[in-house]
Scaffold this motif. Structure first.
Motif, PDB file in Angstrom:
ATOM      1  N   ILE A 626      99.970  52.344 -70.488  1.00  0.00           N
ATOM      2  CA  ILE A 626     100.185  53.784 -70.290  1.00  0.00           C
ATOM      3  C   ILE A 626      98.981  54.411 -69.597  1.00  0.00           C
ATOM      4  N   THR A 627      97.792  53.924 -69.891  1.00  0.00           N
ATOM      5  CA  THR A 627      96.604  54.417 -69.192  1.00  0.00           C
ATOM      6  C   THR A 627      96.702  54.120 -67.696  1.00  0.00           C
ATOM      7  N   ALA A 628      97.266  52.961 -67.343  1.00  0.00           N
ATOM      8  CA  ALA A 628      97.377  52.574 -65.933  1.00  0.00           C
ATOM      9  C   ALA A 628      98.391  53.418 -65.186  1.00  0.00           C
ATOM     10  N   TYR A 629      99.523  53.696 -65.809  1.00  0.00           N
ATOM     11  CA  TYR A 629     100.579  54.404 -65.065  1.00  0.00           C
ATOM     12  C   TYR A 629     100.774  55.851 -65.508  1.00  0.00           C
ATOM     13  N   GLY A 630     100.098  56.263 -66.584  1.00  0.00           N
ATOM     14  CA  GLY A 630     100.361  57.584 -67.145  1.00  0.00           C
ATOM     15  C   GLY A 630      99.787  58.720 -66.334  1.00  0.00           C
ATOM     16  N   VAL A 631     100.277  59.916 -66.626  1.00  0.00           N
ATOM     17  CA  VAL A 631      99.789  61.144 -66.010  1.00  0.00           C
ATOM     18  C   VAL A 631      99.430  62.102 -67.139  1.00  0.00           C
ATOM     19  N   ARG A 703     107.118  53.080 -63.353  1.00  0.00           N
ATOM     20  CA  ARG A 703     106.523  54.398 -63.563  1.00  0.00           C
ATOM     21  C   ARG A 703     105.506  54.777 -62.488  1.00  0.00           C
ATOM     22  N   LEU A 704     104.995  53.810 -61.791  1.00  0.00           N
ATOM     23  CA  LEU A 704     104.016  54.109 -60.750  1.00  0.00           C
ATOM     24  C   LEU A 704     104.646  54.710 -59.498  1.00  0.00           C
ATOM     25  N   PHE A 705     105.966  54.834 -59.458  1.00  0.00           N
ATOM     26  CA  PHE A 705     106.592  55.546 -58.344  1.00  0.00           C
ATOM     27  C   PHE A 705     106.069  56.975 -58.257  1.00  0.00           C
ATOM     28  N   GLU A 708     103.308  57.606 -55.797  1.00  0.00           N
ATOM     29  CA  GLU A 708     103.509  57.453 -54.356  1.00  0.00           C
ATOM     30  C   GLU A 708     103.096  58.740 -53.630  1.00  0.00           C
ATOM     31  N   GLY A 709     102.338  58.581 -52.567  1.00  0.00           N
ATOM     32  CA  GLY A 709     101.914  59.729 -51.772  1.00  0.00           C
ATOM     33  C   GLY A 709     100.665  60.412 -52.278  1.00  0.00           C
ATOM     34  N   GLN A 710     100.036  59.861 -53.345  1.00  0.00           N
ATOM     35  CA  GLN A 710      98.835  60.490 -53.889  1.00  0.00           C
ATOM     36  C   GLN A 710      97.544  60.003 -53.230  1.00  0.00           C
ATOM     37  N   GLY A 711      97.681  59.082 -52.296  1.00  0.00           N
ATOM     38  CA  GLY A 711      96.512  58.656 -51.540  1.00  0.00           C
ATOM     39  C   GLY A 711      95.797  57.459 -52.137  1.00  0.00           C
ATOM     40  N   LYS A 712      94.735  57.039 -51.456  1.00  0.00           N
ATOM     41  CA  LYS A 712      94.025  55.814 -51.817  1.00  0.00           C
ATOM     42  C   LYS A 712      93.230  55.941 -53.109  1.00  0.00           C
ATOM     43  N   ASP A 713      93.065  57.149 -53.615  1.00  0.00           N
ATOM     44  CA  ASP A 713      92.296  57.328 -54.848  1.00  0.00           C
ATOM     45  C   ASP A 713      93.093  56.980 -56.091  1.00  0.00           C
ATOM     46  N   HIS A 714      94.346  56.527 -55.874  1.00  0.00           N
ATOM     47  CA  HIS A 714      95.206  56.199 -57.024  1.00  0.00           C
ATOM     48  C   HIS A 714      95.981  54.912 -56.745  1.00  0.00           C
ATOM     49  N   PHE A 715      96.357  54.251 -57.790  1.00  0.00           N
ATOM     50  CA  PHE A 715      97.160  53.037 -57.725  1.00  0.00           C
ATOM     51  C   PHE A 715      98.625  53.468 -57.695  1.00  0.00           C
ATOM     52  N   ASP A 716      99.290  53.318 -56.553  1.00  0.00           N
ATOM     53  CA  ASP A 716     100.699  53.693 -56.485  1.00  0.00           C
ATOM     54  C   ASP A 716     101.580  52.447 -56.633  1.00  0.00           C
ATOM     55  N   HIS A 717     102.884  52.607 -56.494  1.00  0.00           N
ATOM     56  CA  HIS A 717     103.822  51.510 -56.706  1.00  0.00           C
ATOM     57  C   HIS A 717     103.611  50.385 -55.691  1.00  0.00           C
ATOM     58  N   LYS A 718     103.474  50.749 -54.438  1.00  0.00           N
ATOM     59  CA  LYS A 718     103.331  49.714 -53.397  1.00  0.00           C
ATOM     60  C   LYS A 718     102.064  48.894 -53.616  1.00  0.00           C
ATOM     61  N   ARG A 719     100.978  49.592 -53.928  1.00  0.00           N
ATOM     62  CA  ARG A 719      99.723  48.884 -54.159  1.00  0.00           C
ATOM     63  C   ARG A 719      99.838  47.993 -55.403  1.00  0.00           C
ATOM     64  N   TYR A 720     100.569  48.476 -56.395  1.00  0.00           N
ATOM     65  CA  TYR A 720     100.719  47.696 -57.630  1.00  0.00           C
ATOM     66  C   TYR A 720     101.542  46.425 -57.405  1.00  0.00           C
ATOM     67  N   ILE A 721     102.599  46.511 -56.605  1.00  0.00           N
ATOM     68  CA  ILE A 721     103.415  45.324 -56.331  1.00  0.00           C
ATOM     69  C   ILE A 721     102.566  44.257 -55.648  1.00  0.00           C
ATOM     70  N   ARG A 722     101.716  44.655 -54.723  1.00  0.00           N
ATOM     71  CA  ARG A 722     100.818  43.702 -54.067  1.00  0.00           C
ATOM     72  C   ARG A 722      99.822  43.132 -55.086  1.00  0.00           C
ATOM     73  N   TYR A 723      99.305  43.991 -55.966  1.00  0.00           N
ATOM     74  CA  TYR A 723      98.382  43.538 -57.026  1.00  0.00           C
ATOM     75  C   TYR A 723      99.084  42.527 -57.935  1.00  0.00           C
TER      76      TYR A 723
END
Length: 876
Positions: A626-631, A703-705, A708-723
């Protein structure tokens, strides 16, 4: 002789018999007697006929008189009670099987009803109006009345009027022994209903009967036995009989003035639709649910003196409880008096034992005027509460608490798991009485706070305290405990160091905290200068405004906010995990040595502790996810100095994900295979762990969708799938040997990418157009999600048990007691463009595994070949 005849004649004249009649002899005398008997007799009334020559049991009360006449129920209702608002409810007094319903429970919410008449028929009407008119809009009020006419729940022919025609009598037997689903004995959330899906209960009228009636000043009860046949197909058949007490309680003739709720407070509320005149926008309005708390001496209260309320809240506690249990419950409830004393009310809450018939002849746990804490001989370990609210104003009228037998049997498991590392006194089979007393007391302070006094959960409160203070500062814990609010579920300082109690740490709450005083003030402090609810709200809003921005006073109602975890403390979940993991490992490696064979010869208790410890490990991992994907979200009004939400920074997300993925390999200290062999055959713990971690990984992706669109300062869905791809195939890229976990996670990831790319939608090259075997296999795997369909994907994940709570908290509320505002959830985002991402991952994955399809050991070759050929089949 002459004198004798004169006397006889005088006597006859005085007796009303003439000499002529006397002279006619015996025949004439008989005729005279017949004439006298034929004199007009008093006519028998319809009322008298109802009871003549019948067995009758009658109970007279202030709102009605009840008669059981043979096997029928006659209600004698004063005409003055027509159109008076009442509440009708059903509660269980006895039952043949506690898995169907608990004693003391009202299975369904109460009904607001009133009696009315049309011609010679009495109508029982149910009022479900959820609308109010805020101003003098009489036209709107009339329109609402036409659109919200109370429904007819029952109709009853008038049998008679009473002697002075001030009351009508009618037969209500069918309502109380008929198949009225709104008055059922079966709990919709019973153990039977939850375990045996599809079970049906059919009431049998021929085995249902009236048994008793009781009428009191402001309510009346009808007791009956109701029998149900239940079954599932041909395999499950059972008969259940319940002794039900149905109550009709008179609502206050003058409703309490509603107190409007500020949504920045954790309150249970009554929602209404607010219509305005002049075609203003219709908006919802929320009444706070609360007890009517008024000073008994207004002048003294105005002078600043503490006074008792006119009507204190009195709980009656079942004498079945042990003396220790009763004392702990009592102390826990009375803890809230501190908050009421702070606003000028002394002895606002009281607890008394069930009175004897000599002490109070009218007492009964089913009598609506009494708030009761009932013992329930159920094998479950939970506690249930039913609070009854005046649907017109939000005034709490009554509350019932049902405490199941096994509550104190299961509590030691939780205490052990959360505190055994810190408190040596609990490292044994049986808890010390003083320890158990403390935890029972805290439990009932929390329980009554969130369920009996109009307040609700505030899981954010404990995040106001620094994790480092709870870990390293014993003086801080002694002063503040674990949380500034007992409305939080923060019962244990699970991040305290090993043997913390010996080092002077407090590992439990200190009682009601600073935030609790604030909420009680906003909910109950009188505002005499306000003439309307709207004026009152403006004063309360100022009280809340003054606290906004102070973390001690923060309230949030969100599903995936990192600060809203149950059984969580402190402000840093990453530190919490590191601290707690060491504590958990210490307990896992030693707990079996702390429990003697003499106290646990069959390893039943140690088996339970082992399962609880592992569940706690999963809880900690879930909180990391939840810390990773939460808001982080905030309840705010315009001009409040806090944002609506804050995204988690990239570095914090990355650290949380690294912890999560490192723990995909189950630590050796968690497995304890040598110990498990002593506990009996059970599923391999590592198999359960793989399933759960795979679920957490996929849940994080869905939940990381939102990022999306929040920029490089955050882990978004696309970056997470690659991770995710890089982490799960790291060993493959390096040519290293795979573990059992690697085989599992890699296969699951490959299938998920296939499903998410939608390539599996293509039909195989069969003439009948049927799906390929591979597509069918992927579609039928519950652990494979389609990330390209966030709505369906998130629905699937929400149905899975992400967080295994040890005290199953029911966040659901009924119609007349609903937590303010909707629980914040993720918006559904349409991300069809991510299909290209999954397609690209599949093509790259094929190249990653290709070098190994003909090398390495047989199992590894088959694994990589399956992935390689599956991708080929779908793409080429």
């Amino acid at each position: 002789m002459k004198r004798y005849l004169i006397c006889l004649l005088s006597l006859l004249l005085l007796s009303g018999v003439s000499t002529a009649t006397f002279a006619k002899g015996k025949k004439s005398k008989k005729k005279a007697q017949t004439t006298t008997a034929a004199a007009p007799a008093k006519k028998q009334s319809e009322y008298d006929k109802l009871f003549k020559d019948k067995q009758v049991k009658t109970s007279k009360g202030g709102i009605m008189t009840l008669h059981i006449v043979d096997d029928k129920l006659f209600v004698e209702l004063p005409l003055k009670m027509l159109n008076r608002d009442m509440m009708l409810m059903s509660s269980v007094a006895e039952i043949t099987d506690h898995t169907d319903s608990y004693v003391g429970l009202s299975p369904l919410r109460p009904l607001q009803v009133k009696f009315d008449t049309i011609n010679r028929t009495v109508l029982l009407r149910r009022d479900r109006s959820q609308s109010v008119v805020a101003d003098n809009g009489e036209e709107i009020r009339r329109a609402l009345a036409q659109s919200n006419m109370p429904a007819i729940l029952g109709s009853y022919k008038i049998k008679a009027f009473n002697a002075d025609s001030t009351a009508v009598v009618f037969d209500m037997t069918d309502l109380f022994i008929g198949n009225e689903s709104l008055l059922t004995a079966i709990d919709p959330r019973s153990e039977t209903k939850l375990v045996l899906r599809g079970v049906s209960f059919n009431q049998k009228k021929d085995r249902s009967m009236l048994t008793d009636v009781a009428a009191f000043d402001d309510n009346a009860t009808v007791t009956s036995y109701i029998t149900y046949d239940s079954k599932i197909g041909k395999t499950y058949n059972k008969v259940t009989t319940a002794k039900l007490v149905r109550s009709l309680a008179l609502l206050p003739e003058t409703p309490m003035r509603p107190r409007l709720a500020d949504f920045r407070l954790p309150l249970n509320v009554l929602g209404k639709y607010n219509y305005h005149s002049d075609y203003k926008l219709m908006d919802p309005v929320y009444f706070a649910t609360r007890w009517r708390m008024e000073p008994s001496d207004q002048a003294a209260y105005d002078r600043g003196e503490a006074v008792e309320p006119k009507a204190p809240v009195v709980f009656y506690i079942d004498t079945t409880f042990t003396a220790q249990m009763s004392a702990a419950i009592t102390k826990g409830i009375l803890e809230w008096n501190k908050c009421f004393e702070a606003i000028g009310f002394k002895n606002a809450i009281r607890v008394r034992p069930f009175p004897t018939p000599e002490e109070d002849p009218q007492f009964s746990p089913q009598n609506f005027r009494y708030n009761c804490i009932n013992y329930v001989p159920s094998l479950t370990g939970d506690t249930r509460v039913r609070t009854y609210v005046d649907p017109r104003s939000g005034e709490i009228l009554r509350t019932t608490v049902m405490v199941c037998h096994n509550m104190t049997w299961e509590m030691p498991f939780e205490i052990f798991v959360f505190t055994a590392h810190a408190d040596p006194s609990v490292r044994q089979r049986y808890m010390p009485d003083s320890t158990l007393f403390e935890h029972i007391k805290n439990h009932f302070t929390w329980l009554t706070g969130v369920d009996c006094f109009g307040m609700s959960y505030n899981l954010t409160s404990s995040a106001a305290f620094s994790s480092d203070s709870l870990r390293h500062n014993a003086a801080f814990t002694q002063k503040y405990g674990t949380t500034p609010s007992m409305l939080d579920i923060a019962k244990y300082n699970f991040i305290a160091p090993i043997d913390a109690v010996k080092k002077g740490f407090r590992i439990t709450p200190v009682g009601v905290g600073e935030y609790d005083y604030h909420v009680v003030k906003c909910l109950y402090k009188p505002v005499p200068e306000a003439k309307t609810s709207e004026e009152e709200l403006k004063v309360i809003e100022k009280w809340v405004d003054a606290t906004v921005g102070n973390p001690v006073y923060r309230y949030e109602n969100a599903k995936d906010c990192p600060d809203c975890g149950a059984n969580d403390v402190g402000d840093d979940d990453i530190k919490n995990f590191k601290y707690a993991l060491g504590n958990l490992q210490y307990c896992m490696e030693n707990f079996d040595k702390w429990i003697s064979d003499e106290d646990d010869p069959e390893y039943l208790y140690r088996n339970g502790i082992y399962n609880y410890l592992y569940r706690r490990y999963k809880q900690l991992l879930t909180q990391v996810a939840i810390t990773a994907y939460g808001v982080k979200t905030y309840e705010r009004k315009a001009n409040d100095p806090v944002p609506s939400y804050e995204f988690t920074p990239y570095a914090e997300q990355k650290e949380a994900l690294d912890i999560l993925y490192a723990n995909r390999y189950m630590p050796d200290w968690v497995q304890r295979p040598e110990l498990v062999r002593l506990m009996g055959i059970q599923r391999e713990r590592i198999e359960e762990h793989k399933d759960y971690l795979s679920l957490l990984m996929n849940a994080t992706a869905t939940r990381l969708f939102i990022y999306e669109g929040q920029g490089k300062d955050h882990f978004d869905h696309k970056r997470y799938i690659r991770y995710m791809f890089d982490k799960l195939f790291e060993k493959t890229r390096k040519g290293q040997k795979l573990s059992d976990e690697d085989f599992y996670y890699q296969t699951n990831f490959a299938k998920t990418m296939m499903a998410s790319s939608k390539i599996v939608d293509r039909k195989a090259k069969y003439r009948d157009g049927s799906a390929s075997a591979l597509a069918a296999q992927i579609a039928g795997d519950p652990k494979v999600l389609d990330f390209s369909d966030p709505e369906a994907c998130m629905k699937t994940v929400e149905e899975m048990p992400l967080l295994y709570s040890m005290n199953d908290v029911d966040f659901g509320r009924d119609e007349v007691s609903a937590q303010y505002g909707a629980l914040k959830k993720w918006p559904v985002i349409n991300t069809q463009s991510t299909r290209q991402l999954y397609y690209g991952i599949l093509k790259e994955l094929r190249q990653v595994v290709k070098p190994y399809i003909n090398s390495s050991d047989r199992r590894t070759r088959e694994h990589y070949r399956f992935i390689y050929e599956s991708i080929n089949r779908l793409i080429d």
